[in-house]
Design an enzyme around this catalytic site. Structure first.
Site, PDB file in Angstrom:
ATOM      1  N   LYS A   1      61.251  48.442  58.127  1.00  0.00           N
ATOM      2  CA  LYS A   1      62.163  48.103  57.014  1.00  0.00           C
ATOM      3  C   LYS A   1      61.416  47.166  56.067  1.00  0.00           C
ATOM      4  CE  LYS A   1      66.833  46.205  56.309  1.00  0.00           C
ATOM      5  NZ  LYS A   1      68.004  45.599  56.988  1.00  0.00           N
TER       6      LYS A   1
ATOM      7  N   SER B   1      72.343  47.729  56.153  1.00  0.00           N
ATOM      8  CA  SER B   1      71.366  47.764  55.098  1.00  0.00           C
ATOM      9  C   SER B   1      70.062  48.466  55.489  1.00  0.00           C
ATOM     10  CB  SER B   1      71.051  46.341  54.637  1.00  0.00           C
ATOM     11  OG  SER B   1      70.479  45.613  55.701  1.00  0.00           O
TER      12      SER B   1
ATOM     13  N   SER C   1      73.705  45.714  60.255  1.00  0.00           N
ATOM     14  CA  SER C   1      72.813  46.552  59.457  1.00  0.00           C
ATOM     15  C   SER C   1      71.826  47.419  60.225  1.00  0.00           C
ATOM     16  CB  SER C   1      72.031  45.690  58.465  1.00  0.00           C
ATOM     17  OG  SER C   1      72.924  45.182  57.491  1.00  0.00           O
TER      18      SER C   1
END
Lengths: 461, 64
Positions: free
Chosen positions: A77, A152, A176
């Site tokens: 990420k 997210s 997330s």
């Protein structure tokens, strides 16, 4: 039927390497070809390290190693630092933010000779639940590209779901990792607070941030935790578990394991298909031999509220150096940050003490329970076209359940447990006792040994 | 006697302090978030957590 390379598990790839039936270079080339084919449509990766990955894999072809993640392709990420690579956090403000050193987990992967394919897409600064990011082009749910993937850690979920990486890393401050895992039909694990070092991973909220693996199975998550779980003296929030905490331990005593089914909150205002599939899964677990007990959590509805009340002033503090550039923020994220302006120190400390009170009550309830079973999210993935406003019902309610366990810091995993009539994945969330991560992972592995939901793949064409 | 300041005015003043100017639509949307968060804090402030220190997650042995 044998899986294609891009859907093989960590153990399967390792076996193939040992048998020399495939090489790291061949695997890497396969993944990069697949990323080239699908990433324009799915927007899972923000940056692809094509040449680096090829060169690295080529060098591995001449190595022999017993490292647990040797030659395994991973997406990180884009909050996770890699030395001399940009960490954008999905934001225009950080588009030139060059990391000067590796995060602790990046170093873990390099030490293990994993192949870092690139940086995955995310909600700007990790501050959102649907996966919307107008800066980076929103990721698309591989199961229905008109729908959000969840956030997210949207790109990480999409990459794993679509076979663009064997596994990926996400972060989880209010859900997330688990929310996008649920919406994209994969397994996402939020470890106990402090188990995975956050050194070199951009903060959103010091008290609520967790880092964890996203993969196609709980077994893969366990294999990843063997590498990234563990004490880091340079992360002030890091905690020490016993050596070799993470091990596959077959569950031989299901009838001694107590799974708590909350009476309150987690089945209220939940999409009917989600409720039905999670309750079918509860029946399945009961038929497998687990003890299912209804558990009363009268305080639990306060959890998400307290999670946000602690998280928000911390996020505002993190963003104090960026907010002067407010015009460069996406509307959704700016809305969340400035909505939290004016929190006093007394309010923040009250929220922090409310957190302790809540956690004390949850600890008491978890005394006689090994894990809780709940839906991961209460809503089905909405359409991207209906998700541009920051205050949609789905945006505000998506993290209702997950955020509770960021507050408590308990280990919590989302595993696939069914599909809607429109073939959208449904996730079930299992949440264990704090610092008892291995037991939870092994329960999830056991669930997946008798179900096939986690083996299903989206049809990408 | 001065008129009491509305919550919207308070929010506007917080934005002004940060040098943030928004369109009317964006302001109204952000104000909705602000109002929800204010409600949360005001509810929490009514409660009593005197037995607890901030941000604790483990408590030793607890018997129900």
């Amino acid at each position: 039927m044998s899986e294609p390379i891009f859907y093989k598990s960590i153990d399967e790839l390792k076996r193939m390497y040992e048998e020399k039936s495939i090489s790291p270079l061949e695997v890497t080339e396969d993944f990069l070809k697949r990323i080239k084919k699908y990433n324009n449509k799915l927007n899972a990766f923000l940056e692809i390290y094509n040449d680096d990955a090829i060169n690295y894999a080529r060098a591995l072809d001449h190595s022999k190693s017993h490292n647990p993640l040797f030659g395994i392709p991973v997406g990180l990420k884009d909050l996770v630092d890699i030395e001399n690579k940009i960490t954008t956090a999905g934001s225009k403000i950080l588009e030139n933010n060059m990391a000067t050193k590796n995060s602790k987990i990046t170093q873990d992967f390099l030490d293990n000779q994993s192949i870092i394919l690139g940086k995955t897409n995310l909600v700007e600064f990790a501050f959102g639940t649907l996966g919307i990011n107008s800066n980076t082009n929103t990721c698309r749910n591989p199961w229905d590209i008109k729908r959000v993937p969840g956030g997210s850690s949207s790109g990480s979920a999409v990459a794993v779901s679509a076979g663009l990486a064997t596994f990926a890393i996400g972060t989880d401050t209010g859900g997330s990792i688990r929310m996008p895992a649920s919406l994209c039909g994969i397994t996402g694990f939020k470890p106990s607070y402090g188990i995975v070092s956050r050194r070199g991973v951009m903060d959103l909220s010091w008290s609520m941030d967790h880092v964890g693996p996203m993969a196609r199975s709980a077994k893969d998550c366990l294999n990843i935790m063997k590498v990234i779980g563990g004490y880091d003296p340079r992360d002030k929030y890091s905690i020490k578990l016993e050596d070799n905490h993470f091990n596959e331990e077959a569950i031989t005593n299901r009838n001694e394991i107590r799974l708590g089914l909350p009476k309150n909150y987690f089945f209220e205002e939940v999409n009917e298909e989600i409720k039905i599939n999670v309750m079918k899964s509860v029946d399945k677990l009961s038929n497998m031999g687990y003890q299912i007990e209804e558990i009363d959590l009268p305080f639990v509805a306060e959890g998400r509220k307290i999670n946000i009340a602690v998280l928000l002033p911390e996020a505002i503090s993190v963003h104090s150096e960026y907010i002067k550039d407010y015009k460069s923020y996406t509307k959704t994220v700016l809305n969340r940050i400035i909505g939290g302006l004016g929190v006093s120190s007394e309010e923040y400390l009250t929220a922090s003490r409310a957190m302790s009170s809540f956690n004390y009550q949850m600890n008491r309830k978890m005394n006689n329970i090994d894990a809780l079973i709940t839906p991961t999210v209460p809503v089905i993935a909405p359409l991207i076209s209906e998700s541009s406003s920051p205050n949609t019902y789905e945006s505000n309610s998506m993290g209702r359940f997950t955020g509770v366990f960021n507050l408590t810091g308990q280990p919590s995993i989302s595993v696939p447990c069914g599909f809607t009539e429109n073939n959208l994945p449904i996730g079930m969330m299992l949440t264990g006792k704090i610092n008892n991560d291995n037991k939870l992972l092994n329960i999830a592995i056991d669930w997946q040994s008798e179900t096939e939901f986690h083996t299903k793949k989206p049809l990408l064409n | 006697m001065n008129k009491p300041i509305s919550q919207k005015q308070v929010f506007k003043s917080l934005l002004d302090q940060k040098g943030i100017t928004l369109s009317e639509q964006d302001f109204n949307e952000a104000y909705l978030s602000y109002r929800n968060f204010r409600k949360t804090y005001s509810e929490l402030m009514k409660e009593n957590f005197r037995d607890f220190e901030p941000r604790q997650r483990t408590f030793g042995e607890i018997n129900e």
